[in-house]
Scaffold this motif. Structure first.
Motif, PDB file in Angstrom:
ATOM      1  N   LYS A 144       0.714  -1.202   0.085  1.00  0.00           N
ATOM      2  CA  LYS A 144       0.175  -0.146  -0.016  1.00  0.00           C
ATOM      3  C   LYS A 144       0.767   1.216   0.131  1.00  0.00           C
ATOM      4  CE  LYS A 144      -4.047  -1.922   2.543  1.00  0.00           C
ATOM      5  NZ  LYS A 144      -4.909  -1.825   3.654  1.00  0.00           N
ATOM      6  N   GLN A 150      -4.178  -2.192  -7.212  1.00  0.00           N
ATOM      7  CA  GLN A 150      -5.665  -2.217  -6.304  1.00  0.00           C
ATOM      8  C   GLN A 150      -6.661  -2.958  -7.400  1.00  0.00           C
ATOM      9  OE1 GLN A 150      -7.033   1.213  -4.428  1.00  0.00           O
ATOM     10  NE2 GLN A 150      -5.105   2.127  -4.210  1.00  0.00           N
ATOM     11  N   TYR A 188      -6.218  -5.019  -2.191  1.00  0.00           N
ATOM     12  CA  TYR A 188      -4.904  -4.339  -2.482  1.00  0.00           C
ATOM     13  C   TYR A 188      -3.967  -5.760  -3.011  1.00  0.00           C
ATOM     14  CZ  TYR A 188      -6.108   0.217  -0.636  1.00  0.00           C
ATOM     15  OH  TYR A 188      -6.820   1.372  -0.337  1.00  0.00           O
ATOM     16  N   HIS A 205      -8.945  -2.092 -12.430  1.00  0.00           N
ATOM     17  CA  HIS A 205      -7.728  -1.896 -11.263  1.00  0.00           C
ATOM     18  C   HIS A 205      -6.953  -0.292 -11.392  1.00  0.00           C
ATOM     19  CE1 HIS A 205      -6.119  -3.297 -15.260  1.00  0.00           C
ATOM     20  NE2 HIS A 205      -5.019  -2.700 -14.958  1.00  0.00           N
TER      21      HIS A 205
END
Length: 281
Positions: A144, A150, A188, A205
């Motif tokens: 992240k 994502q 994630y 995404h």
């Protein structure tokens, strides 16, 4: 056989639109790939900068024909091509459409806006998105903090949604993205070097900018089946079956430079050209 894709993984891909395969590439393979990416002048010389909507730059090097370099050996390797063939579930030969080295540098690496890969490839007039997929292999940790991918699980079931321009990138209709985020799970895709993410051409995404102190580099190779047809694609690799090499070629065969690779020039990318409907989304 190493990295055999199981029936359960194929079912998960069909259901969610993606799977993560841990340790798909060995540490030795990743070290060689990453050092080649850093040191081969062709990579930096042919890198494209694309602005996200905030003005931050995303950097990538994209080429079509897989050669006798270390990246070519990976994209042509038995383990990758067999996995793609198993997941797509079709007897047609697997073809390599293109590969790209994604280079998201610390503090300055920009975001990738919400999109589907087929949102780009639709402009190349590929007919069958079900016969296309992408394989992302992490060369550095992806989390992240440094802007990992994502994905919206199951969003491939929506089919292609409209795409327009966000900065210099092609981005999905945000109303439909917001609807998807309210309906489906946001995941994630945090990866370690060597992990692989296999995902559907219509999976929605994105990735955040890299605000960390560490780079996020990855290889994304895109594949299609020879039974697919593209009516507006000038490259040739998409219709030529992959000349498969054994997995050991990555580490043990002599490697050529990427200097002779057929890199994409920014001005030649049809996905970045207006086609008349982008402003409608």
């Amino acid at each position: 056989m190493r990295n055999e894709i199981s029936e359960q993984q194929i079912k998960e891909y069909q259901d969610k639109g993606f799977i993560i395969v841990k340790n798909f590439c060995s540490r030795e393979e990743i070290d060689l790939l990453y050092q080649t990416a850093l040191n081969d002048q062709a990579m930096s010389k042919n890198a494209l900068d694309l602005n996200d909507q905030s003005g931050k730059k995303t950097k990538l090097s994209l080429w079509f024909t897989p050669g006798n370099d270390v990246f070519g050996y990976l994209t042509r390797s038995n383990k990758v091509v067999k996995a793609v063939s198993q997941i797509l579930g079709n007897s047609a030969p697997v073809c390599h459409y293109h590969s790209k080295l994604m280079q998201k540098e610390p503090k300055v690496g920009g975001a990738w806006e919400w999109h589907q890969d087929y949102g780009y490839w639709y402009k190349n007039q590929f007919m069958f998105p079900e016969q296309m997929m992408s394989v992302l292999i992490a060369l550095t940790p992806a989390n992240k903090e440094n802007g990992c991918l994502q994905v919206i699980s199951e969003s491939h079931k929506m089919g292609r949604i409209n795409h327009g321009f966000t900065g210099e990138q092609v981005g999905a209709d945000m109303q439909m993205v917001d609807n998807a985020l309210k309906t489906m799970e946001l995941v994630y895709a945090e990866l370690q070097p060597g992990d692989a993410l296999f995902f559907h051409s219509n999976l929605v995404h994105r990735s955040e900018a890299n605000f960390s102190d560490y780079p996020r580099w990855s290889l994304i190779s895109c594949y299609t089946l020879q039974s697919n047809i593209a009516y507006k694609e000038t490259s040739e690799s998409w219709k030529i079956p992959v000349d498969v090499v054994p997995d050991e070629a990555i580490l043990n065969w002599d490697h050529e430079s990427l200097s002779s690779a057929d890199f994409l020039k920014k001005e030649n990318d049809p996905a970045l050209k207006e086609s008349g409907w982008e402003n409608q989304v």
